[in-house]
Design a protein around this motif. Structure first.
Motif, PDB file in Angstrom:
ATOM      1  N   CYS A  95       7.612 -50.142  85.234  1.00  0.00           N
ATOM      2  CA  CYS A  95       8.079 -48.698  85.100  1.00  0.00           C
ATOM      3  C   CYS A  95       6.912 -47.783  85.379  1.00  0.00           C
ATOM      4  CB  CYS A  95       8.536 -48.428  83.589  1.00  0.00           C
ATOM      5  SG  CYS A  95      10.184 -49.250  83.313  1.00  0.00           S
ATOM      6  N   LYS A  96       5.847 -48.154  85.179  1.00  0.00           N
ATOM      7  CA  LYS A  96       4.535 -47.323  85.206  1.00  0.00           C
ATOM      8  C   LYS A  96       4.183 -47.278  86.608  1.00  0.00           C
ATOM      9  CE  LYS A  96       2.472 -47.960  80.545  1.00  0.00           C
ATOM     10  NZ  LYS A  96       1.113 -48.434  79.811  1.00  0.00           N
ATOM     11  N   MET A  97       4.353 -48.345  87.101  1.00  0.00           N
ATOM     12  CA  MET A  97       3.992 -48.355  88.923  1.00  0.00           C
ATOM     13  C   MET A  97       5.052 -47.613  89.545  1.00  0.00           C
ATOM     14  SD  MET A  97       4.365 -51.586  91.334  1.00  0.00           S
ATOM     15  CE  MET A  97       5.923 -52.010  90.902  1.00  0.00           C
ATOM     16  N   THR A  98       6.266 -47.388  88.770  1.00  0.00           N
ATOM     17  CA  THR A  98       7.010 -46.703  89.453  1.00  0.00           C
ATOM     18  C   THR A  98       7.184 -45.238  89.351  1.00  0.00           C
ATOM     19  OG1 THR A  98       8.939 -48.389  89.153  1.00  0.00           O
ATOM     20  CG2 THR A  98       9.621 -46.183  89.512  1.00  0.00           C
ATOM     21  N   LEU A  99       6.478 -44.806  88.392  1.00  0.00           N
ATOM     22  CA  LEU A  99       6.303 -43.468  87.950  1.00  0.00           C
ATOM     23  C   LEU A  99       4.963 -42.734  88.609  1.00  0.00           C
ATOM     24  CD1 LEU A  99       6.620 -43.518  84.004  1.00  0.00           C
ATOM     25  CD2 LEU A  99       8.122 -42.513  85.690  1.00  0.00           C
ATOM     26  N   GLN A 100       4.168 -43.770  89.269  1.00  0.00           N
ATOM     27  CA  GLN A 100       3.111 -43.498  90.230  1.00  0.00           C
ATOM     28  C   GLN A 100       3.645 -42.603  91.457  1.00  0.00           C
ATOM     29  OE1 GLN A 100       0.607 -46.760  90.412  1.00  0.00           O
ATOM     30  NE2 GLN A 100       0.133 -46.632  88.207  1.00  0.00           N
ATOM     31  N   LYS A 101       4.754 -42.854  91.865  1.00  0.00           N
ATOM     32  CA  LYS A 101       5.228 -42.264  92.913  1.00  0.00           C
ATOM     33  C   LYS A 101       5.591 -40.663  92.894  1.00  0.00           C
ATOM     34  CE  LYS A 101       7.865 -46.186  94.436  1.00  0.00           C
ATOM     35  NZ  LYS A 101       9.129 -46.691  95.054  1.00  0.00           N
ATOM     36  N   LYS A 102       5.329 -40.125  93.974  1.00  0.00           N
ATOM     37  CA  LYS A 102       5.643 -38.612  93.852  1.00  0.00           C
ATOM     38  C   LYS A 102       7.077 -38.268  94.102  1.00  0.00           C
ATOM     39  CE  LYS A 102       0.833 -37.402  95.761  1.00  0.00           C
ATOM     40  NZ  LYS A 102       0.312 -36.920  96.859  1.00  0.00           N
ATOM     41  N   TRP A 103       7.624 -37.427  93.491  1.00  0.00           N
ATOM     42  CA  TRP A 103       8.795 -36.724  93.329  1.00  0.00           C
ATOM     43  C   TRP A 103      10.068 -37.704  93.430  1.00  0.00           C
ATOM     44  CZ3 TRP A 103       8.659 -31.866  92.724  1.00  0.00           C
ATOM     45  CH2 TRP A 103       7.507 -31.196  93.439  1.00  0.00           C
ATOM     46  N   LEU A 104       9.797 -38.528  92.303  1.00  0.00           N
ATOM     47  CA  LEU A 104      10.936 -39.459  91.791  1.00  0.00           C
ATOM     48  C   LEU A 104      12.342 -38.882  91.538  1.00  0.00           C
ATOM     49  CD1 LEU A 104       9.316 -41.859  89.356  1.00  0.00           C
ATOM     50  CD2 LEU A 104      10.053 -42.278  91.562  1.00  0.00           C
ATOM     51  N   PRO A 105      13.277 -39.288  92.246  1.00  0.00           N
ATOM     52  CA  PRO A 105      14.646 -38.759  91.615  1.00  0.00           C
ATOM     53  C   PRO A 105      14.843 -38.493  90.202  1.00  0.00           C
ATOM     54  CG  PRO A 105      14.958 -40.657  93.179  1.00  0.00           C
ATOM     55  CD  PRO A 105      13.564 -40.353  92.800  1.00  0.00           C
ATOM     56  N   SER A 106      15.374 -37.823  89.703  1.00  0.00           N
ATOM     57  CA  SER A 106      15.662 -37.845  88.049  1.00  0.00           C
ATOM     58  C   SER A 106      16.237 -38.786  87.829  1.00  0.00           C
ATOM     59  CB  SER A 106      16.611 -36.175  87.971  1.00  0.00           C
ATOM     60  OG  SER A 106      16.985 -36.193  86.496  1.00  0.00           O
ATOM     61  N   GLU A 107      17.357 -39.453  88.247  1.00  0.00           N
ATOM     62  CA  GLU A 107      18.136 -40.756  87.834  1.00  0.00           C
ATOM     63  C   GLU A 107      16.942 -41.602  87.729  1.00  0.00           C
ATOM     64  OE1 GLU A 107      20.818 -38.317  90.369  1.00  0.00           O
ATOM     65  OE2 GLU A 107      18.860 -39.010  90.769  1.00  0.00           O
ATOM     66  N   MET A 108      16.068 -41.759  88.535  1.00  0.00           N
ATOM     67  CA  MET A 108      15.042 -42.878  88.326  1.00  0.00           C
ATOM     68  C   MET A 108      14.047 -42.800  86.818  1.00  0.00           C
ATOM     69  SD  MET A 108      14.345 -45.252  90.584  1.00  0.00           S
ATOM     70  CE  MET A 108      12.515 -45.542  91.043  1.00  0.00           C
ATOM     71  N   ILE A 109      13.980 -41.271  86.484  1.00  0.00           N
ATOM     72  CA  ILE A 109      12.979 -40.911  85.504  1.00  0.00           C
ATOM     73  C   ILE A 109      14.014 -41.277  84.415  1.00  0.00           C
ATOM     74  CG2 ILE A 109      11.810 -39.070  84.318  1.00  0.00           C
ATOM     75  CD1 ILE A 109      11.122 -38.011  87.040  1.00  0.00           C
ATOM     76  N   ASP A 110      15.187 -40.981  84.279  1.00  0.00           N
ATOM     77  CA  ASP A 110      16.354 -41.143  83.405  1.00  0.00           C
ATOM     78  C   ASP A 110      16.058 -42.741  82.985  1.00  0.00           C
ATOM     79  OD1 ASP A 110      17.188 -38.720  82.747  1.00  0.00           O
ATOM     80  OD2 ASP A 110      18.948 -38.765  84.143  1.00  0.00           O
ATOM     81  N   LYS A 111      16.272 -43.439  84.110  1.00  0.00           N
ATOM     82  CA  LYS A 111      16.207 -44.971  83.784  1.00  0.00           C
ATOM     83  C   LYS A 111      14.796 -45.466  83.147  1.00  0.00           C
ATOM     84  CE  LYS A 111      18.885 -47.196  84.618  1.00  0.00           C
ATOM     85  NZ  LYS A 111      20.025 -47.614  83.943  1.00  0.00           N
ATOM     86  N   VAL A 112      13.797 -44.922  83.680  1.00  0.00           N
ATOM     87  CA  VAL A 112      12.552 -45.452  82.993  1.00  0.00           C
ATOM     88  C   VAL A 112      12.291 -44.846  81.511  1.00  0.00           C
ATOM     89  CG1 VAL A 112       9.936 -44.838  82.818  1.00  0.00           C
ATOM     90  CG2 VAL A 112      11.205 -45.312  85.122  1.00  0.00           C
ATOM     91  N   MET A 113      12.946 -43.609  81.252  1.00  0.00           N
ATOM     92  CA  MET A 113      13.046 -43.040  79.897  1.00  0.00           C
ATOM     93  C   MET A 113      13.987 -43.974  78.992  1.00  0.00           C
ATOM     94  SD  MET A 113      13.321 -39.052  80.556  1.00  0.00           S
ATOM     95  CE  MET A 113      13.451 -38.602  78.795  1.00  0.00           C
TER      96      MET A 113
END
Length: 934
Positions: A465-483
């Motif tokens: 998840c931390k590696m995923t969050l390093q991307k720029k301009w993640l879609p909101s659905e991705m951030i929802d999933k990480v949260m």
């Protein structure tokens, strides 16, 4: 390693996995070839018929062939995205299916038989209903006709091969040469062309050419062979056992490592324990063919057994097309003298990439996925190949020219992933994904929660998840999933990182997640991350909308937090409530400007905000504005006016703000006036608080039973402290409009005037009449005669018609005598009032005309006269308000008939002062206890 067969091991106990897999797969051969065909066929006539020509008899005669050609077009060829006609590349004639017909109803049945023979000859196992023959063209090759080496393009979805049926037509030459992977095969239709049919079929990806026709006419019907969706590999699995043993050895080596680090896909690869292996296929495929059921020939046979072995060992297998890029310094710019259509380079960097990866169902699971060349089972797979495409970058500054070679559209492969590295493959896809990250996170979460991958823990999931969050301009659905994952594994640090990744918008579900974490772990655990959500740059476009949006988020967050605390029987933290107020104040401070306009905008902004707790959130900020009278007065007026609606919550909040803040506002109230330049470049006197705003503030205080004594005292002191030349403008532009508004308020409220109101009127009008108008100055009795100029020359007319005599500030003026002389002015300008002095060189003709004390007294008299006329006019307008007598009381007659306002007989003409707009004549006071709101 007991499950591994000892016979596969080398003397040192190791095994070259890639070499053994390559050897085993290479032993699997197809029963067919990339070219199939048969000559000397006895088929029923197709019944070839052309409009305007008629039925064509077989064998086709030269005359019929020429007649057909008359109906044909030159055949084009494809070059990239273009379709060209070039007889140096292709010289032949063609008819589209709509230009001719095959009238024999049994002809298509015969084609079905030929399709079965072609599929068998090409090494595929499929029933006739699984392959469709689609008529594409009729081609005629006359003497000298040919087609240079080329590949067939994908003319229809699922096309995998070409079938050509040669009609009886005598010819020589026109041999078909087909080559694939260094092997060439030749097919000749000429020997049986005079009386027999013949056919040939080849895979669409192979290189083929038609040699020149030496004589006669070579006539062919061309069909596209298209896969049906059900086409699949059903081959003997004689090598499946050996492949399973090799995969088992690989799995054993992985088991020796208790917890392997994340294996590299695009960096160093462990040869003993690679994360995956890629087997490059023999044939080429288009993007539409990127699925298992459309494999060709030997690819179908090898893949069938490889897939079976993977299923035994629970390995995953995918299908992908491969691209290789080589970048380096270009030796020299390309020109037409080069033999190769690309730049020669010294390779500096090599990159391999899966352009597209599909699973067993044909679903795309990744795109543009880099991988290391060591993962290829075939070492040197791209050796001795020319690039398909290239890019050239010329010289820039001190940097030399560079070029990139692309090896694409020729390489396709099967990706083999062991079960133990399934999670690693998901990570690699997630790291490079662009649009399916949410599904990959779900897969990671599921793999860990269901223990599908031994050795992988929640720590691995958090790192993912931390590696995923390093991307720029993640879609909101991705951030929802990480949260959600962070909440499930109770990792506050990951949750905060996800919150800080939010940009632009916050969804209701994200608000709920933040409120849950705040309730469980406290504000301080997430304060820094959450405050990041509410940041707004002052120069942001549409800043008002952004602040309103964030205020709404804040309201929802705190409300949900309180609800969650109540449901879970938790105590609501005072820190959260204080933070709520502080954050709201920060947002409002960004919105507000320290001007009267800023106060109005804030009041309008209130109408867009949630009503609950509005007073609690707003008043701390407003307290910081107590000393800004212009801002707060404008806010009071606009907020009060906009709250007089059916919105009772807003009305209540605004009334509470005014009652709470009015007393300190009144104590700090002050008025500032200053000179500014108008558009005409003339001085204009402006006031920090407009007079109509002051009147409305006083009326708001009266309606809400708020003591306005301090405000009236401030106005009184402001009037009494007036000094200097601006006094008249302050009275006319500010104090008198305020006074008229107060008179209006008294009448509208239907209540008697107050002591502080009466004190204000008495003192400011007395100041107006005594200090501003002043008593008239003494002037000589003959001033009218002595200051009258009888001369009508240009200069004297200007002195007579201008402001020189009337303006006490103008003590002298310079004139050019022109044709006149000093004696002329001595004659018409009386020495008792005018002085005349030559200035400059003797012959310059410049004369300075000045004022004596007598004329200065006359000028002051004129100025007083204007002030008195103006004052009388203003007082007469004020006197129209029936409440004035009550407000002035005993001072009324003494002020209205003050000696300073008494104009002498024959006083100079003065410009009348018109009544300002907006102040109508009002009726008398009618006593009533009820107050009327506005």
């Amino acid at each position: 390693m007991s499950s591994c067969s000892d016979e596969l091991l080398e003397d040192d106990g190791h095994l070259d996995l890639k070499q053994e897999l390559l050897f085993t797969l290479d032993t699997i051969q197809s029963s067919g070839s990339f070219l199939a065909g048969k000559a000397s066929l006895g088929l029923a006539l197709p019944g070839l018929d052309l409009p305007g020509v008629g039925n064509i008899r077989l064998p086709i005669s030269a005359d019929d062939a020429k007649a057909i050609i008359q109906c044909c077009d030159r055949s084009p060829y494809g070059k990239g995205s273009e379709t060209l006609v070039d007889e140096s590349v292709r010289k032949t004639w063609q008819l589209d299916p709509g230009q001719f017909s095959l009238q024999n109803p049994y002809w298509q049945q015969q084609i079905g038989i030929l399709v079965n023979d072609a599929v068998t000859g090409l090494g595929l196992t499929a029933q006739s209903e699984e392959v469709k023959a689609e008529l594409y063209k009729l081609l005629i090759y006359e003497e000298g006709a040919f087609f240079r080496p080329h590949q067939d393009s994908e003319k229809a979805d699922g096309m995998f091969a070409t079938l050509v049926v040669y009609l009886p037509s005598k010819h020589e030459g026109g041999d078909l040469i087909v080559s694939h992977r260094g092997t060439k095969l030749e097919w000749r239709s000429a020997p049986s062309s005079e009386f027999s049919f013949s056919w040939a079929a080849w895979y669409a990806d192979v290189i083929h050419e038609v040699k020149p026709v030496i004589s006669g006419y070579r006539v062919a019907l061309v069909y596209n062979l298209i896969h049906r969706p059900s086409l699949g590999a059903r081959m003997p699995i004689v090598q499946t056992d050996r492949l399973a043993i090799l995969l088992g050895y690989w799995a054993c080596r992985i088991d020796e490592k208790i917890h392997p680090d994340y294996p590299a896909w695009d960096r160093y690869v462990d040869d003993c324990c690679p994360p995956a292996l890629v087997y490059a296929l023999e044939h080429q495929y288009t993007s539409a063919e990127l699925s298992f059921h459309r494999l060709k020939g030997v690819d179908q046979a090898r893949f069938a057994q490889l897939q079976n072995a993977c299923q035994r060992l629970k390995f995953d297998i995918y299908f992908a097309n491969i691209e290789k890029r080589e970048t380096g310094a270009a030796e020299e710019p390309y020109n037409s003298c080069h033999r190769k259509p690309y730049y020669e380079i010294d390779v500096i960097e090599t990159n391999l990439e899966f352009l597209k990866v599909v699973d067993a169902l044909g679903t795309v699971v990744a795109e543009h996925l880099p991988f290391h060349e060591d993962l290829l089972i075939q070492d040197g797979f791209f050796s001795n190949r020319d690039p398909n495409d290239g890019e050239y970058q010329g010289f820039t500054g001190n940097a030399g020219a560079q070029a990139t070679h692309f090896y694409r559209a020729t390489s396709w492969g099967a990706i083999i992933v062991p079960k133990a590295f399934r999670f690693s493959f998901i990570l690699h896809r997630l790291k490079n994904s662009t649009d399916n990250g949410e599904e990959l996170l779900d897969e990671c979460h599921r793999s860990v929660s269901e223990c599908l991958d031994e050795g992988f823990t929640q720590w691995d999931l958090v790192q993912t998840c931390k590696m995923t969050l390093q991307k720029k301009w993640l879609p909101s659905e991705m951030i929802d999933k990480v949260m959600q994952i962070a909440i499930d594994v109770d990792d506050v640090a990951l949750f905060c990182q996800a919150v800080e990744s939010l940009h632009g918008t916050v969804s209701p579900s994200q608000i709920t997640n933040i409120a849950n974490v705040m309730a469980k772990h406290g504000l301080e655990a997430v304060r820094e991350a959450v405050e990041h959500v509410f940041q707004v740059q002052r120069r942001s476009p549409m800043i008002h909308n952004l602040i309103s949006e964030r205020y709404a988020w804040l309201d929802s967050l705190v409300r949900e937090y309180i609800e969650i605390c109540e449901e879970q029987d938790r105590e609501v933290s005072p820190d959260v409530l204080d933070w709520d107020i502080t954050t709201a104040s920060k947002l409002i401070s960004i919105h507000s400007r320290d001007t009267a306009r800023g106060g109005h905008e804030l009041a309008m902004f209130l109408t867009t905000l949630p009503r609950e707790k509005l007073f609690t959130r707003i008043h701390p900020f407003l307290e910081t504005k107590i000393g800004d009278s212009a801002f707060l007065a404008s806010f009071f007026v606009s907020a009060y006016e906009n709250s007089r609606t059916d919105d009772l919550d807003l009305k209540g909040a605004v009334d509470a703000m005014i009652k709470y803040l009015f007393p300190p506002f009144a104590r700090a109230f002050h008025i500032v006036h200053e000179h500014t330049f108008a558009y005409s470049r003339k001085h204009t006197l402006t006031f920090s608080v407009k007079p109509d705003t002051v009147v409305k503030v006083l009326r708001i205080g009266s309606i809400n039973d708020i003591d306005t004594t301090v405000l009236f005292d401030t106005l009184t002191e402001f009037a009494l402290n007036l000094r200097g030349n601006d006094m008249g403008r302050v009275f006319s532009d500010f104090l008198l409009p305020v006074a008229k508004g107060v008179c209006d308020n008294v009448i509208t409220s239907r209540s008697p005037s107050t002591t502080n109101q009466r004190r204000f009127f008495k003192h400011f009008l007395n100041k107006y009449v005594v200090d501003y108008v002043q008593s008239p100055p003494l002037v000589p009795p003959d001033y009218k005669i002595k200051t009258h100029i009888d001369c009508r020359c240009l200069i004297c007319s200007k002195l007579q018609l201008g402001n020189f005599i009337e303006d006490p500030a103008q003590k002298a003026t310079d004139v050019f005598m022109a044709n006149s002389d000093k004696k002329h002015f001595d004659r018409y300008l009386d020495d008792a009032y005018f002085t005349k002095t030559l200035i400059g060189p003797p012959r310059s003709g410049m004369l300075r005309i000045g004022k004596t004390d007598a004329l200065m007294a006359v000028s002051h008299f004129y100025a007083w006269n204007k002030r008195a006329v103006e004052a009388k006019s203003q007082l007469e307008q004020l006197n129209l308000y029936s409440s004035l007598k009550e407000l002035l009381g005993n001072s009324y007659y003494s002020l209205m008939n003050h000696p300073n306002l008494t104009l002498p007989d024959g006083h100079p003409a003065a410009i009348p002062v018109e009544a300002p707009d907006g102040y109508p004549v009002l009726g008398s006071v009618v006593s009533s206890k009820r107050r009327q709101e506005w």
